[in-house]
Scaffold this motif. Structure first.
Motif, mmCIF file in Angstrom:
data_model
loop_
_atom_site.group_PDB
_atom_site.id
_atom_site.type_symbol
_atom_site.label_atom_id
_atom_site.label_comp_id
_atom_site.label_asym_id
_atom_site.label_seq_id
_atom_site.Cartn_x
_atom_site.Cartn_y
_atom_site.Cartn_z
ATOM 1 N N LEU A 79 -16.422 24.598 -30.840
ATOM 2 C CA LEU A 79 -15.986 25.921 -31.353
ATOM 3 C C LEU A 79 -14.528 26.153 -31.776
ATOM 4 C CD1 LEU A 79 -17.604 28.414 -32.409
ATOM 5 C CD2 LEU A 79 -16.843 29.633 -30.096
ATOM 6 N N THR A 80 -13.644 25.362 -30.810
ATOM 7 C CA THR A 80 -12.273 25.493 -31.157
ATOM 8 C C THR A 80 -12.026 24.722 -32.332
ATOM 9 O OG1 THR A 80 -12.122 25.824 -28.955
ATOM 10 C CG2 THR A 80 -10.146 25.164 -30.153
ATOM 11 N N MET A 140 -9.556 27.922 -20.885
ATOM 12 C CA MET A 140 -10.370 27.537 -21.970
ATOM 13 C C MET A 140 -11.439 28.310 -22.257
ATOM 14 S SD MET A 140 -11.199 23.844 -23.389
ATOM 15 C CE MET A 140 -12.011 23.581 -24.861
ATOM 16 N N THR A 147 -18.475 36.028 -32.496
ATOM 17 C CA THR A 147 -19.146 35.042 -33.188
ATOM 18 C C THR A 147 -20.631 35.246 -32.919
ATOM 19 O OG1 THR A 147 -18.985 33.551 -31.682
ATOM 20 C CG2 THR A 147 -17.559 33.271 -33.399
ATOM 21 N N LYS A 162 -23.683 36.268 -35.390
ATOM 22 C CA LYS A 162 -24.791 35.595 -35.648
ATOM 23 C C LYS A 162 -25.947 36.452 -35.678
ATOM 24 C CE LYS A 162 -27.356 31.861 -33.323
ATOM 25 N NZ LYS A 162 -27.287 30.914 -32.236
ATOM 26 N N VAL A 178 -25.381 31.312 -24.297
ATOM 27 C CA VAL A 178 -24.719 30.114 -24.736
ATOM 28 C C VAL A 178 -24.280 29.497 -23.363
ATOM 29 C CG1 VAL A 178 -22.962 29.369 -25.984
ATOM 30 C CG2 VAL A 178 -23.755 31.102 -26.502
ATOM 31 N N TYR A 232 -22.358 30.236 -20.165
ATOM 32 C CA TYR A 232 -20.933 30.780 -20.472
ATOM 33 C C TYR A 232 -20.893 32.263 -20.646
ATOM 34 C CZ TYR A 232 -19.512 25.853 -21.587
ATOM 35 O OH TYR A 232 -19.142 24.568 -21.711
ATOM 36 N N ARG A 237 -28.744 23.424 -22.519
ATOM 37 C CA ARG A 237 -29.826 24.335 -22.931
ATOM 38 C C ARG A 237 -30.504 24.826 -21.905
ATOM 39 N NH1 ARG A 237 -29.916 24.676 -28.020
ATOM 40 N NH2 ARG A 237 -28.378 22.892 -28.166
ATOM 41 N N PHE A 268 -21.844 29.503 -34.683
ATOM 42 C CA PHE A 268 -21.342 30.739 -34.028
ATOM 43 C C PHE A 268 -21.106 30.372 -32.582
ATOM 44 C CE2 PHE A 268 -24.188 32.381 -37.379
ATOM 45 C CZ PHE A 268 -23.329 33.210 -37.693
ATOM 46 N N THR A 269 -21.545 29.443 -32.122
ATOM 47 C CA THR A 269 -21.262 29.035 -30.619
ATOM 48 C C THR A 269 -20.769 27.491 -30.389
ATOM 49 O OG1 THR A 269 -23.473 28.346 -30.451
ATOM 50 C CG2 THR A 269 -23.383 30.325 -30.052
ATOM 51 N N GLY A 270 -20.767 26.840 -31.306
ATOM 52 C CA GLY A 270 -20.415 25.412 -31.159
ATOM 53 C C GLY A 270 -21.302 24.529 -30.554
ATOM 54 N N GLU A 271 -22.504 25.112 -29.982
ATOM 55 C CA GLU A 271 -23.541 24.209 -29.601
ATOM 56 C C GLU A 271 -23.891 23.183 -30.520
ATOM 57 O OE1 GLU A 271 -26.005 26.930 -26.396
ATOM 58 O OE2 GLU A 271 -26.043 27.910 -28.588
ATOM 59 N N VAL A 272 -24.361 21.887 -29.724
ATOM 60 C CA VAL A 272 -24.744 20.644 -30.503
ATOM 61 C C VAL A 272 -26.196 20.507 -29.964
ATOM 62 C CG1 VAL A 272 -24.705 18.388 -30.727
ATOM 63 C CG2 VAL A 272 -22.476 19.985 -30.504
ATOM 64 N N ARG A 331 -12.866 26.554 -35.574
ATOM 65 C CA ARG A 331 -11.855 27.556 -35.825
ATOM 66 C C ARG A 331 -10.582 27.120 -36.495
ATOM 67 N NH1 ARG A 331 -10.548 31.750 -31.162
ATOM 68 N NH2 ARG A 331 -8.473 32.371 -32.011
ATOM 69 N N TYR A 360 -13.018 30.872 -24.919
ATOM 70 C CA TYR A 360 -14.137 30.496 -25.722
ATOM 71 C C TYR A 360 -15.061 31.854 -25.586
ATOM 72 C CZ TYR A 360 -18.789 28.557 -26.491
ATOM 73 O OH TYR A 360 -20.053 28.110 -27.016
ATOM 74 N N THR A 383 -17.846 19.624 -25.823
ATOM 75 C CA THR A 383 -18.780 20.795 -25.072
ATOM 76 C C THR A 383 -18.538 21.734 -26.185
ATOM 77 O OG1 THR A 383 -16.853 21.480 -24.159
ATOM 78 C CG2 THR A 383 -18.021 20.389 -22.942
ATOM 79 N N PRO A 384 -19.475 22.918 -26.027
ATOM 80 C CA PRO A 384 -19.528 23.957 -26.915
ATOM 81 C C PRO A 384 -18.210 24.667 -27.191
ATOM 82 C CG PRO A 384 -21.640 24.100 -25.639
ATOM 83 C CD PRO A 384 -20.668 22.839 -25.011
ATOM 84 N N PRO A 385 -17.339 24.845 -26.234
ATOM 85 C CA PRO A 385 -16.080 25.471 -26.314
ATOM 86 C C PRO A 385 -15.134 24.464 -27.342
ATOM 87 C CG PRO A 385 -16.609 25.736 -24.105
ATOM 88 C CD PRO A 385 -17.636 24.893 -24.830
ATOM 89 N N ALA A 386 -15.393 23.242 -26.873
ATOM 90 C CA ALA A 386 -14.284 22.209 -27.662
ATOM 91 C C ALA A 386 -14.736 22.203 -29.474
ATOM 92 C CB ALA A 386 -14.416 20.717 -27.220
ATOM 93 N N GLN A 439 -14.058 34.554 -27.767
ATOM 94 C CA GLN A 439 -14.534 34.154 -29.273
ATOM 95 C C GLN A 439 -15.794 34.501 -29.617
ATOM 96 O OE1 GLN A 439 -12.948 30.048 -29.631
ATOM 97 N NE2 GLN A 439 -13.320 30.271 -31.685
ATOM 98 N N LEU A 440 -16.596 33.953 -28.474
ATOM 99 C CA LEU A 440 -18.268 34.397 -28.656
ATOM 100 C C LEU A 440 -18.658 35.685 -28.793
ATOM 101 C CD1 LEU A 440 -19.639 31.948 -25.636
ATOM 102 C CD2 LEU A 440 -19.828 31.781 -28.132
ATOM 103 N N ASP A 494 -24.216 24.688 -34.472
ATOM 104 C CA ASP A 494 -24.560 26.143 -34.377
ATOM 105 C C ASP A 494 -22.879 26.607 -34.802
ATOM 106 O OD1 ASP A 494 -24.420 28.755 -34.315
ATOM 107 O OD2 ASP A 494 -26.183 28.854 -32.676
#
Lengths: 805, 528
Positions: free
Chosen positions: A790-791, B478, B489, B493, B399, B409, B403, A652-656, A794, B482, A785-788, B485-486, A650
């Motif tokens: 997304l970074t 970090m 973003t 979305k 997020v 976060y 899941r 927008f969030t970096g989720e996988v 970016r 994040y 992770t999602p932050p990684a 940023q969210l 995703d």
């Protein structure tokens, strides 16, 4: 011989347990008087209380990573009501203040210096944990902190190594690297992973017979190791230690080494107080119970041609072994031995170093070392593919060991089965419909600007066993009882992962009886001196062989008895080789008429006093490994597999989200236990996925002492839940080439973990769909992770659309 | 005051005397019999100990999986509890028991018990229709030792069998003209041992219990009694779902508890023309069952809220009053423009949820006051047109590192009211960052009067960036970066998922809606 002549006199004096045969009544009386003069008064408990009470204990660990201890004082703390004893290193006999050979010189309690955060400095025993904690607050220990080494880069820069680098070499790397048309260099870090202990870990040591025997209850993957450790700590023989097994759920539920260290501490506390002592630790309490996988830093120089075929690779592996390595050297070897993965690299040099840092490390999670090694190679392969702008799966395929290629062995000299690599690879491509999927995926990515999908295939070879060949052995005892039912005792920890069922079926098949009449006993460590460790060995395969060994003599003996019974019926001329054991009867293969019931034969055998107990012992033959030569035959065999994964990111969030996983691996050595194979494969794969995707451990650790840290960083270690599971997960057994082809051991519990790298590769493939290329020189950090993610996204957009200055 | 109470354990009455009000059901069971000893090793995140509770909610009978480690003993008074052990032994031929006979699901019996409890609940769940919902049913299971694929395959068969049973009963009922009662849990269509017990369940009565240490537990059955008790015992803790109960350990635990379980007004969902009035003590699962079909954003956020056993107990009131640190509920309610009804002996008052929190997560609750209900306006056409609004766009995003079963976060709630594409009112809230809520007031003001299009969205981003400050807390720099940023973003979305005023319903995660199988029903009724 007088006491002064006795060369072991010192030993006896330092031992806390007095040797009753040597101490006279007068001496005992004097000792008692001296003790009361010094103010040491026996705790005021009734005999009844002393029998039923269980004391609590806490371990006071060092708050610093590295420090000198300048002063220790427990006078204040001892006054706390309920505290029974406080022990420092000086209170233990010097001879006993050692963890023994497994922990390379680590003292039980720190003496004048501490070398990692949480290193035990004192133990406090009390009637309950609360009073122990109160006392701990009053304990005066002065430290003189020194700058620690907390990460691999620092250790490499300071050349802080445990030993000289180990070298594994083939061909002439240097000349290839200097003459190659294309080369690539880089370095990256594979971070640690932490096992997870639900709830409380409890270790209970109960002295019996006045301290000459002990019962130990501790959750461990290797209870026989605990027995050895406790015996050493108590100064008694191993036969005086009884193991009371704790139930564990899966091989990730317990550790192999940490409980031994703790059990030794508890044993010393139990000896001092003369009563049972329990140590209860929550995961957050202490690093002593946490344990981690070894972080590995890899740096490489690789030479390849325009098709991505690797000509030469110079690889350096640095493994963080902490200050006192336990089995880190073996882990390093496993990493080295798996670092070529399935790729035939003609000129290869792997230099591996055991780095000394001020940390505590451990291992006992599945595929420790092997995963780090194989992942390093897969990462390099992908970088080559990106550099040469080729499809990653083609580059991988081109580099495989070939059946008619020159290289028939891995660098250490053990032969490799090239056809199996190709078969697994082709099977997974077919299973996952790779060609078809890649087209739909490309179309999907074109129409979805805000989420992208990626797909990747990764092969693996996994060495069954361990460079420590002493682990590759199994013992089984089979007893046939008078009514024909069977008891099978196996020297193995019960991880409750359905191994029992496999053993039952195998034994039933060997003796030709119904599986219902077989009972399997695991976890009984009184019967056997050693147990097969569940990880780092081919346990199921070894046990299966041991069952064969045990059942063969039993069948021979029963055959003799049946021949007599046939003869009594007037059926003579039957040769014992023709007698078969099947469906609860014993009879001839050719004319199966009028067989004899198994039970009848057993009853006759008992009446004839024929022993129906047999011990089967199996060790993999001809294992050897010499790390100085970098050569040997360290594994009983290799097992092969491949996996394909498809993920979606995703933007927008970096989720996988993992969409599909297709996995092909070799089946278990218990051919009947199909569901167990799949279960093990899925567990191992998801354990790897957690490591790669979500389980973030602070590394390097903060160098502040515990007390001055603002607060513990929020470490979220809960493993992935069902909601994160792949939407589709298919596991197939690697189809054997022919029916006669013997299946090797039990690859399912460990090998699929290596394959979880496909998920990371798929994420990178998806990032590529966002526009990431090799030129950007962007790294996706572990774990993703999602932050990684997304970074990274970016960063990609920054490189693609630079802001004009 | 009484010093005993009864509850039903595995179909038999169990009398509890002088048991401490602080004992959890898990601790009680562990002491009760050796077969329950594993209940002691309870950990809400990693190893929950699940049992099934029979409940009566809004006149419907339901089985709900709950975590025994999160239930205080007096809370189970007059309740029915089925342990997995009891489910196995009471009816070995039950479909759930038959399905899980083989191995390969989990590494230990205790953990398989959790799977059995969850499947058992799913078997009787009336709204379990699509295979994708399996992720929501089983999200309490960690996958390190489990085999999700095998669990999914087996559960699929179980759920298909119950679906078939329902379908057949519905067809029979259709002929007799009473179709509706079949699907709602008002009529026993299973007729097995468990449902026979369930339908015999008594109504919850008032209870005044005192334990051996003189700790009290009150369960009033009217709001008046509750307010009186609140006045008499100002230090008493209010308890509804008790999912936050582990935060009160040892001495921090109140001496008196007041349970909201038996107060009818607090346990009702009223559906009106223009709004839903949801009692403060209604559990989240029940709300989602009742309003989720229309208010899909609620279901969407619940999918990522803790895990099924927690959702089965957690309440709106509890989440708001405890200023829950995960902060998923407040942004949702603010985006829905919900109001909160507070009651005290001085009378009632109502305020928007947005005004319920002040700085640092302090709530507007006065002493002696309780949350009575949450009022969620329905976005029906008539309700909107009455206010002169053409469209209301609303979506919430959560997020997290995983899941489900995690502390996210961030949760962001966005809502816009449009009159002919022009924004008349905007709500932008972020939860889970600082204590409870971050409101993007500046960005909301900026949006007023503008046309909802890509340009407006892009122009809003710098405003969000400028006006929202996130300082690194214990989770580190970090994560703070994040989250920052969210804030942008997620707003992007929101725009790209709802670019036009026509698109009212939020889409689910693209991956799920793309995968056909997940949307397949368990049982294809077209065969009949």
């Amino acid at each position: 011989m007088s006491a002064s002549d006795d060369p072991f006199a010192d030993f006896y004096h330092q031992s806390v347990i007095p040797s009753p045969s040597r101490e006279t009544f007068g001496e005992r009386l004097r000792r008692r008087r001296e003790a009361s003069d010094e103010g040491i008064v026996a705790p005021d408990v009734s005999p009844w209380q002393s029998r039923v009470r269980v004391l609590s204990m806490i371990v006071v660990g060092s708050p610093h990573h590295r420090a000198g201890i300048t002063r220790r004082n427990s006078a204040e703390a001892k006054r706390v009501a309920g505290v029974e004893a406080i022990l420092f290193a000086d209170d233990l006999p010097a001879f006993r203040n050692s963890l023994g050979p497994d922990f390379s010189g680590e003292p039980l309690l720190a003496e004048s210096e501490v070398y990692y955060q949480g290193q035990p400095v004192a133990i406090i025993v009390g009637q309950d944990e609360k009073s122990c904690r109160e006392a701990a607050a009053l304990l005066e220990i002065d430290y003189l902190p020194e700058p620690p080494i907390l990460n691999l880069d620092h250790a490499i820069a300071r050349e802080s190594f445990h030993e000289l680098p180990r070298l594994s070499e083939r061909g002439d790397v240097l000349s290839v690297l200097t003459s190659a048309p294309q080369t690539l260099s880089g370095s990256f870090l594979v971070p640690p992973q932490q096992p997870l202990h639900p709830g409380v870990t409890e270790i209970l040591v109960t002295p019996e017979d006045g301290g000459s025997r002990f019962t130990v209850k501790a959750p461990s993957l290797s209870p026989t190791r605990i027995r050895a450790a406790v015996a050493r700590a108590a100064g008694v023989s191993e036969s005086d230690i009884r193991i009371d097994p704790s139930p564990i759920a899966g091989v990730t539920d317990a550790l192999e080494w940490e409980p031994a260290r703790l059990a030794m501490l508890v044993t010393r506390a139990a000896i001092t107080c003369g009563s049972p002592v329990a140590l209860r630790l929550r995961e957050n309490d202490s690093s002593l119970i946490r344990g981690q996988r070894h972080p590995v830093k890899a740096s490489f120089d690789v030479a390849f041609d325009s098709n991505g075929r690797v000509r030469g690779l110079d690889l350096r592996l640095y493994l963080d072994a902490g200050y006192y390595p336990a089995d880190s050297a073996a882990v390093l070897d496993r990493a080295t031995l798996h670092a070529d993965s399935v790729y035939a690299i003609p000129h290869l040099r792997i230099r591996s170093c055991l780095c000394r840092t001020h940390r505590i490390t451990s291992s006992s999670l599945p595929a420790e070392g092997a995963a780090q090694g194989a992942w390093v190679m897969e990462e390099i392969m992908r970088r080559i593919a990106w550099e040469t702008k080729q499809a990653a799966h083609l580059v991988r395929e081109r580099n495989f060991y070939q059946e008619n290629g020159e290289l028939k062995t891995v660098p250490c000299g053990q032969p490799i089965l090239a056809t199996a690599i190709h078969r697994a690879w082709q099977q997974v491509l077919r299973l996952g419909q790779y060609g078809q999927k890649i087209d739909t995926l490309r179309k999907w990515n074109q129409t979805h600007p805000f989420s992208k999908r990626g797909i990747a295939v990764v092969p693996t070879k996994f060495g069954l066993g361990d460079p420590r060949s002493e682990r590759s052995a199994a013992t089984v005892m089979v007893q046939i009882l008078t009514d024909g039912s069977v008891l099978v005792q196996v020297a193995h920890t019960d991880a409750q992962d359905d191994l029992e069922e496999g053993i039952r079926l195998e034994t039933a098949k060997e003796l030709g009886i119904a599986p219902d009449s077989v009972r399997v006993i695991l976890n009984d460590f009184d019967a056997f001196p050693t147990a097969t460790p569940p990880v780092g060995t081919d346990a199921a395969g070894l046990i299966r062989h041991a069952i064969h060994e045990a059942c063969r003599p039993l069948r021979d003996r029963l055959r003799e008895v049946s021949l007599d019974l046939f003869a009594a019926r007037g059926q003579t001329g039957i040769s014992s080789e023709n007698l078969n054991f099947r469906d609860g009867v014993i009879g001839q293969e050719i004319s199966p008429s009028s067989p004899i019931h198994f039970r009848e034969v057993v009853e006759t055998a008992w009446a004839k006093r024929i022993p129906l107990i047999s011990i089967g012992y199996h060790r993999t033959p001809n294992l050897w490994w010499d790390h100085e030569l970098g050569a040997g035959w360290p594994f009983s065999s290799f097992t092969y597999g491949a996996a394909m994964a498809e993920v979606q990111i995703d933007t927008f969030t970096g989720e996988v989200q993992i969409l599909h996983v297709d996995l092909v691996c070799e089946g278990s050595s218990f051919p009947q236990s199909g569901s167990r194979d799949l279960a093990q494969a899925s567990r191992a794969f998801l354990l790897g996925v957690g490591w790669l995707l979500s389980e973030e451990i602070p590394y390097p650790e903060s160098d502040l002492p515990l007390s001055t840290r603002p607060s513990e960083p929020l470490v979220d270690l809960t493993p992935s839940s069902f909601a994160d599971a792949p939407f589709e997960f298919r596991v197939e057994r690697l189809a054997p080439l022919s029916a006669a082809e013997a299946l090797p051991g039990q690859p399912c519990a460990e090998a699929p973990l290596l394959l979880s790298f496909a998920v990371r590769e798929a994420i990178l493939d998806a990032l590529r769909a966002f526009g990431m290329t090799a030129d950007h020189d962007i790294e996706l950090p572990f774990p993703s992770t999602p932050p990684a993610v997304l970074t990274t996204l970016r960063e990609i957009s920054r490189r693609l659309y630079p802001v004009p200055t | 005051m009484q010093s005993w109470f009864n509850f039903e354990l595995d179909g038999e009455t169990c009398r509890v005397e002088r048991e401490s009000t602080r004992t959890t059901l898990a601790q009680f069971l562990a002491r009760l019999a050796p077969c329950f000893s594993h209940f002691l090793a309870h950990d809400a995140f990693v190893s929950p100990r699940l049992v099934v509770m029979g409940t009566k909610e809004n006149d419907c009978y339901r089985f709900r999986v709950v975590d025994a480690g999160l239930l205080l003993m007096p809370m189970v008074a007059d309740r029915q509890i089925w342990t997995p052990e009891g489910i196995r032994t009471s009816e070995p031929e039950h479909p759930v028991n038959l399905a899980f006979l083989g191995g390969g699901y989990e590494c230990s019996r205790e953990r398989l018990d959790n799977i059995i409890a969850l499947t058992f609940e799913g078997y009787y769940r009336s709204d379990l229709r699509r295979q994708g919902q399996m992720y929501d049913q089983f999200d309490a299971i960690t996958t390190r030792t489990a085999n999700p694929e095998a669990i999914r395959e087996t559960a699929l068969q179980v759920f298909a069998s119950t679906e078939q049973l329902r379908f057949e009963t519905a067809r029979r009922a259709e002929r007799s003209g009473e179709e509706r009662s079949v699907w709602t849990g008002k009529k026993d269509i299973f007729g097995d041992r468990f449902t026979r017990h369930l339908f015999r369940q008594p109504d919850r009565r008032s209870l005044q219990y005192v334990d051996g240490e003189k700790h009290r537990f009150f369960r009033p059955d009217t709001l008046v009694d509750l307010l009186r008790l609140r006045r008499d015992y100002p230090g008493a803790g209010l308890i509804a779902g008790a999912t936050g109960q582990p935060h009160h350990t040892g001495d921090a635990m109140p001496v008196e508890w007041i349970s909201l379980d038996a107060i009818n007004e607090l346990n009702l969902i009223e559906t009106k023309e223009e709004e839903w009035i949801i009692g403060a003590a209604v559990n989240l699962t029940q709300i989602s069952e009742q309003i989720g079909r229309e208010c899909r954003v609620f279901t969407k956020i619940l999918r990522r809220f803790a895990s099924r056993p927690v959702r089965n107990r957690a309440t709106l009131g509890g989440s708001l009053a405890s200023a829950s640190p995960s902060g998923q509920i407040a942004p949702l309610l603010i985006a829905l423009n919900a109001r909160i009804q507070l009651a005290s002996s001085d009378g009632e008052r109502e305020m928007p949820v947005a005004q319920f929190y002040s700085e640092g997560g302090v709530t507007a609750l006065r002493s002696g006051e309780v949350i009575r209900a949450v009022v969620i306006p329905r976005a029906t056409e008539s309700a909107l047109s009455a206010r002169g609004i053409t469209t209301r766009i609303c979506d919430v995003y959560s997020v997290g590192p995983r899941r489900a079963n995690c502390i996210p976060y961030m949760t962001a709630g966005f809502a816009l009211e449009l009159r002919n594409r022009k924004i008349t009112k905007a709500w932008i809230t972020y939860g889970g960052i600082e204590k409870v809520l971050l409101r993007a007031q500046e960005a909301e003001d900026f949006l007023l009067g503008r046309i909802w299009d890509e340009e407006t969205m892009i122009e809003t981003l710098p405003v969000l960036h400028r006006s929202i400050e996130i300082s690194p807390d214990e989770s580190g720099e970090m994560i703070a970066a994040y989250r920052k940023q969210l804030t942008g973003t997620l707003f992007q979305k929101f725009y790209y998922q709802h670019p036009s005023h026509n698109d009212i319903h939020p889409q689910d995660l693209a991956a799920i809606s793309e995968l056909g199988r997940l949307d397949d029903p368990f049982h294809d009724s077209s065969h009949f």
